[in-house]
Design a protein around this motif. Structure first.
Motif, short mmCIF file in Angstrom:
data_model
loop_
_atom_site.label_atom_id
_atom_site.label_comp_id
_atom_site.label_asym_id
_atom_site.label_seq_id
_atom_site.Cartn_x
_atom_site.Cartn_y
_atom_site.Cartn_z
N CYS A 53 0.91 -1.36 -0.09
CA CYS A 53 -0.18 0.10 -0.07
C CYS A 53 0.79 1.30 0.03
O CYS A 53 1.95 1.32 0.60
N GLN A 54 0.34 2.16 -0.67
CA GLN A 54 1.17 3.29 -0.91
C GLN A 54 1.21 4.26 0.44
O GLN A 54 2.09 5.15 0.62
N ALA A 58 -2.87 -0.51 4.05
CA ALA A 58 -3.99 -1.19 3.26
C ALA A 58 -5.14 -0.33 3.29
O ALA A 58 -6.25 -0.80 3.66
N CYS A 59 -4.85 0.72 2.94
CA CYS A 59 -5.86 1.76 2.75
C CYS A 59 -7.19 1.25 1.77
O CYS A 59 -8.30 2.09 2.37
N GLY A 60 -6.79 0.84 0.97
CA GLY A 60 -8.06 0.69 0.04
C GLY A 60 -8.48 1.32 -0.98
O GLY A 60 -9.09 1.51 -1.81
N GLN A 61 -7.52 2.68 -0.91
CA GLN A 61 -7.88 3.77 -1.87
C GLN A 61 -6.89 4.02 -2.83
O GLN A 61 -7.13 4.58 -3.86
N CYS A 62 -5.54 3.72 -2.61
CA CYS A 62 -4.46 4.27 -3.37
C CYS A 62 -4.59 3.00 -4.60
O CYS A 62 -5.18 2.16 -4.61
N CYS A 65 -3.37 -0.31 -3.80
CA CYS A 65 -4.55 -1.27 -2.96
C CYS A 65 -5.53 -1.79 -4.07
O CYS A 65 -6.13 -2.98 -3.93
ZN LIG Z 1 -3.26 1.52 -0.03
#
Ligand SMILES: [Zn+2]
Length: 322
Positions: A53-54, A58-62, A65
């Motif tokens: 994850c950037q 594990a943000c789910g946005q980048c 992810c």
């Molecule tokens: Zn991420």
């Protein structure tokens, strides 16, 4: 990211992984061990997501992810041996070569190797060489239910994260939450080494029903109400692995009951019947039969005549009576 849940019994292992990252103490290779059915693969995948994850969360946005979610992140590699097959040097070499490429995104490339104890000798040597000369920006997460089969040289070069089967106080409510009755959940866990995911898969399979039928027939056999040869024929299509396991649990329970121990049965739903049966059986012969079953379990993978073996186990069962 909701994609990969952390199971309640993985909290401690997860804290350990997070601490490696937070303290910048992550080495090139991690070894996650623990019996099947505890979610080693999910834990590794979740950790890989955090690594890639950037935002390191594990943000789910980048974009990293999102690529992982879609299953095509170029910096995330997995190696899963085919059922019953070894991991070959070619597969390990191929993985290591891909791992050494420059990351497309972020700073790292991550490889997850499943059932790594299945590396053959050449593959293990190749893998060891990689561990001896770590490449910058690569992380290998090796998973194993049988780490004792790995060379000690490999084990000693990995950071070890151990998953253990949770107590029933944790796993029973987890299964109940998924709609299973308490007694069923408990039985499933006892029949599956207390591993919750294995217990859940068992509950969704036809094994609970088959187990009941088998137990029924076996108790009838001991009561002289069933012919061993016909019995063997009825069950000839069932993998001997299942039958050996059922017999092992029955014999373990009967031996406990014969010794006057009434708790910790593996077949608690059969308590009353097994209790009555134990009174009619010879403890020494039960223990000898237990030994025989363990020997059979060791040779299950080999090319044996399964039908003959099953028949011999059923005939041996008849000798348990006083
Ligand atoms: Zn991420």
């Amino acid at each position: 990211m909701e994609g990969i849940a952390l199971f309640p019994w993985q909290a401690q292992a997860w804290r350990q992984l997070e601490a490696y990252l937070r303290l910048a103490r992550l080495s090139q290779a991690l070894l996650i061990t623990g019996p099947s059915g505890l979610g080693k693969g999910q834990l590794a995948q979740r950790f890989a997501r955090t690594l890639l994850c950037q935002n390191q969360s594990a943000c789910g946005q980048c974009s990293a992810c999102r690529l992982l979610e879609a299953g095509n992140h170029p910096d995330y590699l997995t190696l899963i041996p085919e059922t019953g097959k070894e991991l070959t040097i070619e597969s390990i070499r191929d993985l290591i070569e891909k791992l050494a490429l420059k990351p497309h995104y972020g700073l790292r490339r991550v490889a997850v190797i499943h059932a790594c104890e299945r590396m053959n000798l050449a593959a293990a040597n190749c893998f060891l060489k990689t561990l001896e000369e770590p490449a910058l920006g690569t992380v290998i997460v090796a998973l194993s239910a049988l780490p004792s089969r790995l060379p000690a040289t490999i084990r000693s070069r990995c950071q070890h994260v151990r998953l253990v089967a949770p107590p029933l106080a944790v796993s029973v409510p987890w299964l109940e939450h998924q709609g299973f009755a308490k007694e069923k959940a408990e039985l499933a866990l006892l029949q599956n080494g207390r591993a919750p995911l294995a217990a859940r898969a068992w509950l969704h399979s036809d094994l609970p029903e088959k187990r009941c039928k088998f137990l029924e027939s076996w108790i009838q056999l001991l009561a002289g109400q069933k012919d061993p040869v016909l019995f063997a024929r009825d069950w000839s299509d069932e993998p001997l692995e299942h039958i050996t396991f059922w017999l092992l649990t029955l014999v373990a329970d009967l031996a406990r009951l014969a010794m006057g121990l009434r708790d910790s049965l593996l077949n608690p739903d059969q308590n009353a019947r097994l209790h009555a049966l134990a009174k009619k059986l010879n403890l020494t012969r039960l223990l000898a039969f237990w030994q025989r079953l363990l020997e059979v379990r060791e040779v299950l993978d080999s090319q044996l005549n399964q039908a003959l073996l099953l028949e011999s186990l059923l005939l041996a069962s008849l000798k348990l009576k006083v």
